[in-house]
Write an enzyme that holds these catalytic residues in place. Structure first.
Site, mmCIF file in Angstrom:
data_model
loop_
_atom_site.group_PDB
_atom_site.id
_atom_site.type_symbol
_atom_site.label_atom_id
_atom_site.label_comp_id
_atom_site.label_asym_id
_atom_site.label_seq_id
_atom_site.Cartn_x
_atom_site.Cartn_y
_atom_site.Cartn_z
ATOM 1 N N ARG A 1 0.777 -1.170 0.091
ATOM 2 C CA ARG A 1 0.078 0.052 -0.022
ATOM 3 C C ARG A 1 0.815 1.321 0.204
ATOM 4 O O ARG A 1 0.557 1.938 -0.860
ATOM 5 C CB ARG A 1 -0.855 0.029 1.200
ATOM 6 C CG ARG A 1 -1.942 -1.013 1.010
ATOM 7 C CD ARG A 1 -2.867 -1.200 2.294
ATOM 8 N NE ARG A 1 -3.526 0.014 2.654
ATOM 9 C CZ ARG A 1 -4.428 -0.018 3.548
ATOM 10 N NH1 ARG A 1 -4.471 -0.672 4.755
ATOM 11 N NH2 ARG A 1 -5.024 1.269 4.010
ATOM 12 N N TYR B 1 -18.605 12.612 -11.637
ATOM 13 C CA TYR B 1 -18.478 13.795 -12.542
ATOM 14 C C TYR B 1 -17.470 13.922 -13.224
ATOM 15 O O TYR B 1 -17.410 15.006 -13.995
ATOM 16 C CB TYR B 1 -18.739 14.853 -11.591
ATOM 17 C CG TYR B 1 -19.938 14.915 -10.663
ATOM 18 C CD1 TYR B 1 -21.221 14.932 -11.184
ATOM 19 C CD2 TYR B 1 -19.922 14.942 -9.163
ATOM 20 C CE1 TYR B 1 -22.389 14.939 -10.613
ATOM 21 C CE2 TYR B 1 -21.227 14.996 -8.548
ATOM 22 C CZ TYR B 1 -22.514 14.926 -9.320
ATOM 23 O OH TYR B 1 -23.488 15.011 -8.621
ATOM 24 N N HIS C 1 -7.718 -4.349 -7.190
ATOM 25 C CA HIS C 1 -7.297 -3.845 -5.703
ATOM 26 C C HIS C 1 -8.760 -3.735 -4.884
ATOM 27 O O HIS C 1 -9.204 -2.687 -4.763
ATOM 28 C CB HIS C 1 -6.893 -2.253 -6.196
ATOM 29 C CG HIS C 1 -5.986 -1.563 -5.129
ATOM 30 N ND1 HIS C 1 -4.903 -2.022 -4.697
ATOM 31 C CD2 HIS C 1 -6.594 -0.747 -4.163
ATOM 32 C CE1 HIS C 1 -4.532 -1.126 -3.675
ATOM 33 N NE2 HIS C 1 -5.719 -0.527 -3.202
#
Length: 849
Positions: free
Chosen positions: A40, A129, A86
């Site tokens: 990570r 968006y 993931h």
């Protein structure tokens, strides 16, 4: 009647184990820490990516979201990555995607975002968006994945595979930096300039034993996406040596006149990851708490057209520089960046210096190119085997058909083909699947051509794989191509200026700061870069006595004494000269003095050289400078800087224009503005040369029709800056002046005239043309406003002078990219023809030494 309880089945037998809580907690914590470190938080030193970033780029490449395709919703990309590679939540994936699309975060963005991807002060819009696709540099990170260049590992549910590391055609970890917090460790790396990092990597490929100092000649320091100025370089060298260090960044601030009676500080670049709203808030807090004084107002004029622009008004009676030092102390206009270069190497976290980071990357690219070459060799060998079998079949096609027709089944046909024609199993199988339309004479010709091409390619690949040096050379060439394609000029200035001293001044209640002003030499290169040399660092020693006669041209360091004494010069020891570029203009001044830059638009722009990149006097590298157009904020690409002049000198400025106009500007007639006109130009006219001098100098014009005119500067009376000048040279129809300069009497005796002729009818850049170099004394002086004498006889096809230069010998020619070009020997007659050039000359200037 009592009943005995039944014995429970074996599957339901109760089993209780005693576990030590301390041991269990230690094991669980180590597993969690391992997951955070390796999966990570920390980037891989080879491709510079964290797992989530690598998975995003790989999945987008698999989805075909190339730069030439349309954008898709970010939510779709997040869903694909989360579902296939993931499984750690959509928020983490979208945050990583947004970071890779932000031009103010990464030096070379990897995602092309469409929509609101946030700013330094605000977060991005929701993924539903925004839209995204891969940026062009991301293709260089993922190219050749289908050629077995890296290992693939299973995904989280063993249903798919994903690359363990990306091929990474450039050193992404150094170029874009990284930041992450793991368990017990963290990483924080600054972005760098792609061209500089590639230069260092190529040098390491050519010289595996290169030292850190040699690599820092290519990578002098970080290059932050938002520009700014890095103050002090000692911390950077510590970081490059040990992997840990820190440096301070400052905003780019200039003092400008806001109104006729009021000045202000204009901020056009901020430190890395500092937003304008945060600066404004800190300034307001400082004024309220009375830590800051002398500030009347703060106005944010930032827009998408002109970029960042914060205007800080200064109250009457306060020194803008003193206020600026206070701002550096109490606001984010000066910020610190701590480098902690921790990355994964061979599966383990390590703290790496610059050389180690480059070594890991170079080793990775060598492995990638080796595996790619081996893969291509295997594929071409397999194809050659099939082509040879097809050629055998086509030569004896009738017999092949007879064998197949008389066979009972496919297996028998395959066996008989192998026995009769001595084919392999693969070749026989391929012939059985052959379409009849391939059995034409034309196909045989194509197969023979393909065989020859395959043999040539196999030979090249075998030669490549047999030579480690050839592989290193290929890696270096590919890096150079990537740098040329995606590289951009340096944005961050590197200075050795001291940190803010506002705190010490505040304790003394001093109203005005006294800032150090040291002697410096400013260089303007022929390809438009500017830098300076600190002359105060050059001091004579007993082993290096002052010897004015030993001073080479261009390497003189002025030693200032009292006003009555003449300037003294000494030799600057130069261990390594500039590897490319030429000097267009040189000015000896001081680091905080106001100097002027004369442009082709007839403007004089004031600036202070304190923020210019500092070159060591022992290793002058003009390429390490900053683009002068960026430094001065020139927005029109057609406007170029021609010369540097002193605003404190009593010498006038001589100007020459393309229409043949000449003018000498009265010394000291300067407007109290950041920039102003010093000549009134006619429509479509432009300044082609400028030089500061006296009336004892000689003025020189060279025209496009190969005429040279030299006449005394005394014949041109000095005029005010608003005047339009007077006739300098008489031009023929359709001719234009291409060069102008002013030569001192001493320089005229040793000067040379270099001219490059070309054809105006050929495509620009395709014909190098011819060049010649003549002694300046070969050209007789004429009167002002005459046509001069011929300076170059055109060869067949030539009709114009493309490049001209007059100055102290020797002349240095460079190509459009700054690479050196060879000029003919000096001594040609003034009206002789030129010698054909092997490469295109972009400009000519003086040598450093």
């Amino acid at each position: 009647m009592s009943r005995t309880p039944a014995t429970p089945p074996a599957a339901f037998t109760e089993r209780i184990e005693d576990v030590d809580v301390s041991t269990e907690m230690q094991g669980s914590f180590l597993e969690y820490a391992y997951s955070v470190i390796y999966s990570r938080a920390l980037p891989d030193a080879r491709d510079g990516l964290k797992p989530v970033q690598r998975r995003i780029l790989y999945q987008m490449a698999e989805m075909g979201l190339r730069p030439d395709k349309g954008h898709v919703k970010s939510a779709r990309v997040v869903g694909e990555v989360m579902g296939k590679l993931h499984p750690h939540g959509d928020t983490a994936i979208y945050d990583a995607l947004v970071r890779m699309a932000q031009a103010f975060t990464l030096r070379v963005p990897l995602i092309d975002g469409h929509g609101n991807f946030g700013s330094l002060d605000d977060g991005p819009a929701a993924p539903r968006y925004t839209e995204a696709r891969l940026a062009a540099p991301a293709l260089a990170m993922t190219e050749n994945l289908d050629e077995d260049v890296v290992d693939f590992v299973p995904n989280y549910d063993n249903q798919l595979t994903q690359p363990d590391v990306l091929p990474a055609a450039y050193p992404n970890l150094l170029v874009n930096g990284a930041a992450g917090i793991a368990v017990g460790m963290a990483t924080n790396m600054a972005p760098h300039n792609l061209i500089e990092v590639v230069g260092a990597a190529r040098h390491l490929l050519a010289h595996p034993d290169a030292t850190l100092d040699e690599l820092m000649e290519y990578v002098p320091g970080p290059d932050l996406p938002t520009g700014g100025t890095i103050v002090g370089l000692s911390g950077i060298k510590d970081a490059y040596l040990t992997g840990r260090g820190s440096f301070k960044t400052r905003a780019k601030v200039s003092v400008e006149a806001i109104t006729a009676r009021k000045s202000g500080l204009v901020v056009t670049e901020l430190p890395y990851l500092v937003g304008p709203e945060r600066v404004i808030e800190k300034i307001k807090d400082g004024v309220t708490s009375k830590k800051l004084s002398g500030i009347s107002d703060v106005t944010d004029l930032t827009d998408r057209t002109h970029g960042l622009r914060l205007v800080i008004g200064i109250k009457t009676g306060f020194s803008p520089l003193a206020v600026l030092e206070q701002l550096y102390r109490y606001t984010p206009l000066e910020d610190s960046f701590n480098i902690n270069a921790v990355a994964l190497v061979d599966g383990g976290p390590q703290t790496l210096g610059l050389r180690e980071l480059l070594s890991v990357y170079v080793g990775h690219r060598i492995e990638v190119v080796t595996r790619r070459s081996a893969y291509r060799l295997a594929r071409r060998t397999e194809r050659l085997h099939l082509v040879e079998g097809l050629l055998i079949a086509i030569v004896d096609i009738d017999e092949v058909i007879q064998v197949i027709r008389t066979s009972d089944d496919t297996e028998q046909a395959r066996t008989r083909l192998i026995d009769v024609f001595e084919l392999s199993h693969i070749q026989a199988e391929y012939i059985l699947e052959l379409r009849l339309r391939r059995l034409t004479r034309f196909s045989q010709i194509e197969l023979e051509a393909e065989r020859d091409q395959l043999l040539a390619e196999i030979a090249l690949l075998e030669e490549l794989l047999g030579s480690k040096q050839a592989i290193r050379t290929l890696v270096s060439d590919e890096l150079a191509a990537v740098a040329e394609k995606f590289g951009t000029p340096r944005r961050t200035l590197l200075t050795e200026a001291k940190p803010s001293i506002a705190g010490a001044v505040a304790k003394r209640n001093a109203p005005v700061l006294e800032l150090t002003d040291t002697p410096t030499r400013v260089y303007l290169s022929a390809t438009g870069r500017i830098a300076r040399v600190d002359l105060a660092a050059i001091e004579p020693t007993a082993d290096d006595p002052f010897d004015p006669d030993a001073l080479p041209a261009g390497d003189a360091a002025t030693e200032t004494g009292d006003a009555a004494s003449a300037p003294r010069t000494r030799t600057v020891p130069t261990q390594r000269r500039s590897k490319h570029d030429a000097v267009l203009s040189t000015l000896d001044t001081t680091s905080r003095a106001e100097v002027g830059a004369v442009t082709s638009r007839g403007r004089l722009i004031r600036f202070t050289p304190v923020d210019l990149p500092v070159m060591p006097p022992t290793s002058i590298q003009l390429g390490a400078g900053v683009r002068v157009a960026d430094y001065l904020g020139l927005t029109d690409r057609s406007e170029t800087v021609l010369a540097l002049v002193s605003l404190e000198s009593d010498r006038s400025i001589a100007l020459g224009t393309a229409f043949g106009t000449v003018k000498r500007v009265v010394a000291g007639d300067w407007a109290n503005r950041p920039d102003f006109e010093i000549i009134q130009l006619k429509p479509k006219d432009s300044v082609i040369g400028a030089e500061q001098g006296t009336e004892d100098d000689e003025l020189v014009f060279v025209t496009s029709d190969a005429q040279l005119l030299r006449f005394p500067a005394a014949s041109v009376r000095p005029q005010g800056r608003l005047a339009g000048g007077m006739a300098g040279i008489k031009l023929a129809a359709d001719a234009r002046a291409v060069f102008f300069t002013s030569l001192a009497a001493d320089d005229a005796e040793t000067a040379v005239v270099a001219t490059v002729a070309a054809s105006s009818h050929t495509l620009a850049g395709t014909d190098p043309g011819s060049a010649k170099v003549s002694e300046f004394t070969e050209f007789p002086a004429k009167g002002r406003a005459t046509s001069g004498v011929r300076a170059h006889r055109f060869l067949k096809g030539e009709d114009a002078i493309a490049v001209a230069w007059v100055g102290p010998m020797p002349a240095r020619a460079v190509g459009p990219d700054g690479a050196p070009r060879t000029l003919p020997e000096t001594g040609a007659r003034r009206d002789a023809s030129g010698t054909m050039l092997e490469a295109l000359v972009g400009t000519i200037g003086a040598r450093i030494a």
